[in-house]
Structure formats: structure tokens, C-alpha cells
Design a protein around this motif. Structure first.
Motif, PDB file in Angstrom:
ATOM      1  N   THR A 175      14.994 -11.603  34.733  1.00  0.00           N
ATOM      2  CA  THR A 175      16.081 -11.537  34.032  1.00  0.00           C
ATOM      3  C   THR A 175      16.977 -10.403  34.344  1.00  0.00           C
ATOM      4  OG1 THR A 175      14.847 -12.617  32.055  1.00  0.00           O
ATOM      5  CG2 THR A 175      17.261 -11.584  31.440  1.00  0.00           C
ATOM      6  N   THR A 176      16.417  -9.395  34.580  1.00  0.00           N
ATOM      7  CA  THR A 176      17.201  -7.847  34.942  1.00  0.00           C
ATOM      8  C   THR A 176      18.016  -8.137  36.207  1.00  0.00           C
ATOM      9  OG1 THR A 176      15.550  -6.452  33.680  1.00  0.00           O
ATOM     10  CG2 THR A 176      17.024  -5.607  35.382  1.00  0.00           C
ATOM     11  N   PHE A 177      16.999  -8.759  37.305  1.00  0.00           N
ATOM     12  CA  PHE A 177      18.022  -9.212  38.436  1.00  0.00           C
ATOM     13  C   PHE A 177      19.097  -9.903  38.136  1.00  0.00           C
ATOM     14  CE2 PHE A 177      18.497 -11.873  42.075  1.00  0.00           C
ATOM     15  CZ  PHE A 177      18.705 -10.884  43.012  1.00  0.00           C
ATOM     16  N   ILE A 178      18.966 -11.254  37.489  1.00  0.00           N
ATOM     17  CA  ILE A 178      19.734 -12.042  37.409  1.00  0.00           C
ATOM     18  C   ILE A 178      20.872 -11.548  36.674  1.00  0.00           C
ATOM     19  CG2 ILE A 178      20.681 -14.442  36.433  1.00  0.00           C
ATOM     20  CD1 ILE A 178      17.912 -15.304  37.156  1.00  0.00           C
ATOM     21  N   TYR A 179      20.846 -10.658  35.707  1.00  0.00           N
ATOM     22  CA  TYR A 179      21.891 -10.103  34.839  1.00  0.00           C
ATOM     23  C   TYR A 179      22.749  -9.176  35.711  1.00  0.00           C
ATOM     24  CZ  TYR A 179      20.958 -11.303  30.058  1.00  0.00           C
ATOM     25  OH  TYR A 179      20.665 -11.804  28.733  1.00  0.00           O
ATOM     26  N   VAL A 180      22.107  -8.084  36.616  1.00  0.00           N
ATOM     27  CA  VAL A 180      22.604  -7.113  37.298  1.00  0.00           C
ATOM     28  C   VAL A 180      23.481  -7.796  38.514  1.00  0.00           C
ATOM     29  CG1 VAL A 180      22.305  -5.230  38.662  1.00  0.00           C
ATOM     30  CG2 VAL A 180      21.099  -5.530  36.528  1.00  0.00           C
ATOM     31  N   ALA A 181      22.730  -8.949  39.160  1.00  0.00           N
ATOM     32  CA  ALA A 181      23.513  -9.599  40.263  1.00  0.00           C
ATOM     33  C   ALA A 181      24.510 -10.266  39.763  1.00  0.00           C
ATOM     34  CB  ALA A 181      22.277 -10.426  41.129  1.00  0.00           C
ATOM     35  N   GLY A 182      24.488 -11.086  38.803  1.00  0.00           N
ATOM     36  CA  GLY A 182      25.475 -11.791  38.242  1.00  0.00           C
ATOM     37  C   GLY A 182      26.500 -11.117  37.779  1.00  0.00           C
ATOM     38  N   VAL A 183      26.492 -10.098  36.959  1.00  0.00           N
ATOM     39  CA  VAL A 183      27.440  -9.188  36.655  1.00  0.00           C
ATOM     40  C   VAL A 183      28.375  -8.643  37.762  1.00  0.00           C
ATOM     41  CG1 VAL A 183      28.066  -7.231  35.308  1.00  0.00           C
ATOM     42  CG2 VAL A 183      26.497  -8.912  34.287  1.00  0.00           C
ATOM     43  N   PHE A 184      27.413  -8.022  38.770  1.00  0.00           N
ATOM     44  CA  PHE A 184      28.277  -7.720  39.934  1.00  0.00           C
ATOM     45  C   PHE A 184      29.049  -8.420  40.598  1.00  0.00           C
ATOM     46  CE2 PHE A 184      27.982  -7.569  44.697  1.00  0.00           C
ATOM     47  CZ  PHE A 184      28.598  -6.396  45.070  1.00  0.00           C
ATOM     48  N   ILE A 185      28.452  -9.958  40.748  1.00  0.00           N
ATOM     49  CA  ILE A 185      29.511 -10.940  41.325  1.00  0.00           C
ATOM     50  C   ILE A 185      30.550 -11.040  40.304  1.00  0.00           C
ATOM     51  CG2 ILE A 185      29.603 -13.362  41.698  1.00  0.00           C
ATOM     52  CD1 ILE A 185      26.558 -13.072  42.442  1.00  0.00           C
ATOM     53  N   MET A 186      30.620 -11.365  38.982  1.00  0.00           N
ATOM     54  CA  MET A 186      31.843 -11.426  38.121  1.00  0.00           C
ATOM     55  C   MET A 186      32.818 -10.321  38.501  1.00  0.00           C
ATOM     56  SD  MET A 186      29.848 -12.771  34.913  1.00  0.00           S
ATOM     57  CE  MET A 186      28.357 -13.304  34.948  1.00  0.00           C
ATOM     58  N   VAL A 187      32.211  -8.817  38.588  1.00  0.00           N
ATOM     59  CA  VAL A 187      32.996  -7.750  38.771  1.00  0.00           C
ATOM     60  C   VAL A 187      33.738  -7.854  40.128  1.00  0.00           C
ATOM     61  CG1 VAL A 187      33.301  -5.300  38.956  1.00  0.00           C
ATOM     62  CG2 VAL A 187      31.893  -6.352  37.048  1.00  0.00           C
TER      63      VAL A 187
END
Length: 705
Positions: A239-251
């Protein structure tokens, strides 16, 4: 105390992936699909760090929950842990407060389904949420396995789509999008300073709160010592990986101003780099993932929320109806109560704001959970026997307590006041109802004993009953101890002291103690009320520093033997109780947990139907031993002519080709019982008792077919 009989216990049918699915499903919803834009408005591009730090800061609560769940695998999670550690008043706050916060968040997740479904079909959002609540209630009532089967499906769909989103997003950001544009998206990285970052950590912390929901279903997990901590760790990592990676992509993909006002940032970002897919397939995938996320959160939330009224009713903190188990072995009234509460919230309240405020109360629960581990450890209750222990104790727990307090403060006065209001409501219920129905104290009273104050002994009794339900650990040498045990088959009338003398004489041949000293220890323990007697079986026992191995003596008597003892479950004191079975146990002082687990396993065997009838009818000493052995952990092999097993005749034990985990514990040769050594040679007609792990025994059975 809540000592449960078989009809009150929930089925243990959930495995590692079920734990992972419940935990992961409870975390993915608003935290990924709704909050990133709102969080970016508070922290700017540093929002990805807020998600990362929040994942790190939940570690103390995760480790503490894992330890408590493996020590006390009972429905109710936070409530049960807080009640048994800090007492019923704090348990009431934890139970009712967490139930309310959880149902609010779950209701909000179900409303989110209607919001995302509006991308394609205009439906009344609240009507959809109510209908889904009813569906999830029905699934939960049918059974936890059916519930987690749905959870598995939802989580697999969710993770598959999010993995695709992450891979495509990375390709777009690092390959297709110009580097200069990506850099500009990340500048300035901390537009609102460090204070903005810390306030955002508290804001997104709720995204990880679902991690510990699995504790509320610990009673239904197979092998909780392994599956609960491992499932939670795997879930947090993914979950942490997907959260951080996904939010990075959105940003990196979305315009900062657009991101800060976007309530569906995942869908918006996907449209930017899924343009190569025909039609609206990219958007459809993301909406599917969002619906799976909200549905899994709703399903997992209802599953865990329903266990709080169940646990509280068992302890008489709520009316008894909430503790009833339905025909499907699930807590039907508690599920109906949780679902009904969710429907009320959906219909009456604007759940979004309240659900966010509920995270502040969740932080307070995490703070108390960390305190609970400290209390449990420092109380030094012998039967507190977690299969997993939190690392870095007590530094980990102190860190968790401090960070929880700081995050609550950073969330502002509204969150603080909301938390205080829930606490006041819970305390009012405690004063009005619970105090008159409960006579129990927490483990903190055992800590007080160390300070010269009082303790609450019934807690140890309950913990021992939980140990019996949990059973042995893989490394416990129960089968070996039973297999090599001495057996006394007594005729006529015998006094308890005489039987103790005879058992002590046997044990003195293996222990570096005289028979007189062993007798003294057994009689002292019995005189102090430390010999449990249940179902007509007495279990004299003690631990000593002078041995590294547990030893046992089994006694069967034609005539009743009068034993001065206590019943460990009822705590009733009897001057003398007539028994026909005594099981003497001596264990190493260095492992009190193992000693108690072996006693609990014996008690579990004694509790089985027709135990005494089988015991008294057993034809010989080995048959008595086999009654105590776990059926799946031993097998009998006869070296008869014309059978594959006959090939072992004439071979020394050391030359046998047995599966790695198998051990020949006993050889029966005519009327003789032999404890084999490496040089022992098998003969035709021998009957072997082989012990081992179930897979190894299955392998041996296949070889002998």
C-alpha cells in the motif's frame, strides 16, 4: 470473564491472503482516489512525502496490534486489547468509539461508490450506498470466508488496475514527458513549509488506518502467530508503495492548480497517459479500480465493525443479544447493528467531514494500543504469550504514543473537540450501563502488584483459556514429550501422596533431582492451589532450572484418587476431588510460555467428548499416549509381512529413510514398549508410533501404500 464455549467461538477459516486482503482493502479508497488533490493543496508536491511518512508513522501501531492480536486473538480488536490491558472504562471508550468511527468511515466509502459511478450512470448516491450496505450485510452474515472471498476478488481487481496505472504512469513521466516539464511540476517542492507537510501527514494518516482493522477478526484467523503480522506487513509495504508512486505520478502529470481542486485526481491523471487506449477504456479501468476500492473498504469495514459489539456483548458491556452467533457461525445481530448504523449515517449525515474527523479518534486509539503493549509486557502475566513480539520495545511504543499526540494537535481544534465528544459519550455509557454489569480489571492491576498494589487474577484465567484455543506453536515438543512419557496404570486404592511418590521416582531417572525433591515440588504446588483439575483430570506441574526438556507421567487409576485442587475455569475451591487420571508435567524454567501451552493442549484434549471413556478403556500404555497425541501429528506403522512397511524390519533406526520431519517415538514389541535410539534395530511385528508435521506424515503414508 469471557471464557467461550465451542458454540460461542467464531470459525477459524481465514488465511494469510485473507488477512492481506482485509487489511489492504480497508486502506484503499478515499486515501488514494479522493484525498491526494486535497492533500496537495496543503503540502504541494511534497504530498508524496506526507504519504510516505504517514506509512512509517503507523509502524508502532501495526507492531503493537500484531503483538496483541497474536497474544489475544479475539473478535473486537482494539476494544478487547484496551479492555484487558487498561480496564473496562478505557475498553468502553475504545470499543464504542472505534465502532462509531469505523461505521462513519465505511458509510463514507460506500457513498464514494455512487460518486465514482456517476462517471457513467447517474444514480442517487445515497440510494446506491444503502443498497450496497444491505448486500454487504447479507454477505457478512453468510460467513467470514464468503466475506473474505469477495474481499480477495475486490483486492485483486484493485491491485491489478493500480499496478497498470503505476507502470503506465512511470512510462509517461520518465519516457514520454520532457524532463524539464516534470521538474517544473515538482517546484517548489515545499511551498507551505515544513509545517504544511506535518499537517498533511495527519490529514492523510487516515489512509493507513485500515491496516489494523484485521485485528478485529483475529479470532477467525488460522495460525494467527504467522498470518496476522506477516499479512499486515505485506499489506503496508504494498500500500505504501502504491500510495507514494501513485501520488508522485499525479503530481508529475497534473497541473498544480488543477490537482489541488480535483476530487478525482486518479481518473484525471489516467486520461493524460491512457490516451493510447481506444474510447474510454482507460477511464473505465480507473473507475473500476475506484469502485473496487470503495467496495472493499465498505466490505472490510462492515466485517470489522460488527466484531466490536460482539466482543462488548460477550463482556456484558452491551446487551447480550449482540453476542449471539447465528446459524452460519457469524455474529448476525452485531452485523445487523453495524449495517443499520451505517444506513442511518448514510441517510442522515454528511459523512465526508465527520469521517475525516474520525481519524483523530483513530489516532487516539493507536496511542492507547501502544500503551496497552507496555502494560501487558510490564504486568508480566505468565499467560500473556504473544506469538509475535514488537521489535524495539519499548522505544517503538513510546515513539508511537508521542507521534499520535502530535498528529492530533496538528489536525486542529475541531478534531480535538470531536474526539473529546466521542470520549464523553462513551464514558456516559460506561457510567450508565457498564459499571453495573462488569466486575473486571485490566492487566494494569498486575503492574500495580509489582508496585505493591493489587492485581486481578481472573484475567490470567481468561488468558489461559485463550492459550488453549490457540493451541501449540510449531516448535513446541508436545508430541515428543507425550511419546516418551512414563505411564502408571494403577490398580486398587491409592492416596494422592503415594501416586506423587511413584511419579516422582519415574521422573528422577531423567531429571537431575531426587525423587524426594520432585515430590516436594508437586505437593507444594498442589497445596498452594496450583494443580488444575477439570473433567476429572488433575494436572500437577512445576518448572525447574535443572532441565532443558519437558517430561511427563501419565497416571490411570481403577479407583478415584482424592486430590486437593482448584478448577482453573470456575476458580471454585474444593477440599478434595476424586480423579482417575493424573498427568504430571515438569518443564524448563526458561520457557514458561511453552509450559503453559503444553498444559493448555492437555486441557484441550481432556475437554474433548468421550475423553474419559476412551482413557479408561485404552488397552495399554501406548494407547493412553496416543489419546493425548494430536491425530494429525502421529501415525501407527505395523511391520507386517506383505506390506511396504515390512522393508524396515531388520534395519537400525539410524538407517531408516524417513521424511525429514518424522520421528519414530515408540516401538511396541509384544508387551514391551521401547524408546528407540539410533542403534535400535526394528523387528518383524513391531508397531511404531511415528510423530511429525502433517505434510511429512502424509509423505510417509504415501511411501507405505
Amino acid at each position: 470473564m469471557a471464557i467461550l464455549d465451542a458454540s460461542q467461538r467464531l470459525k477459524k477459516e481465514l488465511g494469510l491472503f485473507d488477512v492481506f486482503a482485509v487489511s489492504t482493502g480497508a486502506m484503499f479508497s478515499s486515501g488514494f482516489f479522493l484525498l491526494p488533490g486535497l492533500a496537495a493543496a496543503k503540502a504541494g508536491p511534497a504530498v508524496m512525502l506526507a504519504y510516505l511518512f504517514a506509512g512509517v508513522l503507523i509502524l508502532p501501531a501495526m507492531y503493537s496490534m500484531a503483538e496483541l492480536s497474536t497474544a489475544l486473538p479475539r473478535a473486537g480488536g482494539s476494544y478487547f486489547f484496551l479492555d484487558r490491558s487498561l480496564g473496562p472504562m478505557v475498553g468502553t471508550v475504545g470499543g464504542l468509539g472505534t465502532f462509531l468511527a469505523l461505521t462513519l468511515k465505511t458509510a463514507f466509502a460506500l457513498i464514494g461508490i455512487g460518486a465514482y459511478a456517476a462517471f457513467f450512470v447517474e444514480l442517487p448516491i445515497k440510494s446506491v450506498a444503502v443498497a450496497l450496505t444491505v448486500v454487504f450485510m447479507a454477505i457478512n452474515i453468510v460467513g467470514a470466508k464468503e466475506t473474505t472471498t469477495l474481499q480477495r476478488i475486490l483486492v485483486v481487481i484493485l491491485l491489478a488496475v493500480l499496478a497498470f496505472f503505476t507502470v503506465q504512469g512511470f512510462i509517461f513521466v520518465f519516457v514520454e514527458q520532457p524532463v524539464a516539464e516534470t521538474r517544473s511540476q515538482l517546484q517548489p517542492f515545499l511551498p507551505f513549509g515544513v509545517k504544511g507537510l506535518f499537517s498533511t501527514i495527519g490529514f492523510v494518516f487516515v489512509s493507513y488506518a485500515g491496516l489494523t482493522k484485521v485485528a478485529s477478526i483475529a479470532e477467525e484467523v488460522r495460525n494467527p502467530d504467522r498470518n496476522i503480522p506477516l499479512g499486515m506487513m505485506l499489506s503496508l509495504g504494498v500500500t505504501t508503495f502504491i500510495y507514494v508512486a501513485g501520488v508522485f505520478i499525479m503530481v508529475a502529470v497534473l497541473d498544480p492548480d488543477e490537482l489541488r481542486s480535483d476530487l478525482t485526481p486518479v481518473a484525471t491523471a489516467a486520461e493524460a497517459f491512457f490516451h493510447w487506449l481506444p474510447g474510454q477504456i482507460g477511464l473505465l479501468l480507473i473507475v473500476t479500480a475506484a469502485l473496487a476500492a470503495f467496495a472493499s473498504t465498505g466490505n472490510a469495514g462492515l466485517l470489522s465493525a460488527s466484531r466490536y459489539p460482539l466482543a462488548m456483548a460477550r463482556d456484558r458491556q452491551l446487551p447480550a443479544i449482540f453476542g449471539r452467533i447465528g446459524r452460519f457461525k457469524t455474529p448476525t445481530p452485531a452485523i445487523l447493528a453495524a449495517g443499520g448504523t451505517m444506513i442511518v449515517f448514510i441517510l442522515v449525515l454528511d459523512a465526508e467531514g465527520i469521517a475525516k474527523l474520525a481519524s483523530a479518534f483513530q489516532l487516539m486509539i493507536f496511542m492507547l494500543i501502544n500503551m496497552a503493549v507496555v502494560v501487558m509486557r510490564e504486568s508480566r502475566i505468565p499467560s500473556y504469550d504473544p506469538g509475535y513480539r514488537s521489535p524495539l520495545y519499548p522505544s517503538m511504543q513510546i515513539f508511537g504514543i508521542i507521534t499520535s499526540l502530535l498528529l492530533i494537535v496538528y489536525m486542529g481544534w475541531l478534531a480535538i473537540m470531536f474526539t473529546a465528544a466521542i470520549v464523553v459519550i462513551c464514558l456516559a455509557w460506561y457510567a450508565h450501563y457498564v459499571r453495573d454489569h462488569v466486575e473486571r480489571h485490566g492487566a494494569i492491576y498486575h503492574w500495580f502488584r509489582r508496585l505493591g498494589q493489587r492485581q486481578f487474577d481472573a484475567l490470567d484465567v481468561e488468558f489461559r483459556s485463550i492459550m488453549k484455543e490457540k493451541g501449540l506453536r510449531g516448535e513446541d515438543p508436545y508430541e515428543e514429550v507425550v511419546a516418551r512419557s512414563f505411564v502408571l496404570d494403577l490398580k486398587g486404592s491409592n492416596s494422592f501422596e503415594t501416586v506423587v511418590d511413584r511419579a516422582s521416582n519415574k521422573l528422577s531417572t531423567r531429571l537431575p533431582k531426587s525423587a524426594e525433591e520432585i515430590t516436594r515440588r508437586f505437593l507444594e504446588g498442589t497445596g498452594m492451589g496450583l494443580t488444575p483439575v477439570t473433567h476429572g483430570v488433575a494436572l500437577p506441574h512445576f518448572r525447574t532450572e535443572l532441565t532443558d526438556d519437558s517430561e511427563m507421567v501419565l497416571v490411570r487409576s481403577e479407583e478415584p484418587i482424592l486430590v486437593p485442587a482448584d478448577d482453573p475455569l470456575t476458580e471454585e475451591h474444593e477440599p478434595e476431588i476424586g480423579v482417575r487420571t493424573l498427568i504430571f508435567l515438569v518443564s524448563p524454567e526458561s520457557d514458561p510460555g511453552q509450559h503453559l501451552r503444553i498444559l493448555a493442549q492437555i486441557a484441550g484434549r481432556v475437554d474433548e467428548p468421550h475423553f474419559m471413556e476412551r482413557w479408561m478403556q485404552a488397552p495399554d500404555a501406548q494407547a493412553l499416549r496416543e489419546i493425548l497425541l494430536r491425530n494429525e501429528r502421529y501415525m501407527t506403522v505395523r511391520l507386517e509381512r506383505g506390506t511396504p512397511a515390512f522393508e524396515m524390519a531388520g534395519k537400525a533406526m539410524k538407517d531408516l529413510d524417513l521424511p525429514t520431519g518424522c520421528l519414530v517415538a515408540i516401538i511396541r514389541r509384544d508387551d514391551e514398549v521401547i524408546v528407540p535410539r539410533g542403534g535400535s534395530v526394528l523387528e518383524a511385528g513391531d508397531v511404531l508410533t511415528v510423530i511429525g508435521d502433517p505434510p511429512d506424515l502424509d509423505e510417509m503414508r504415501s511411501k507405505l501404500r
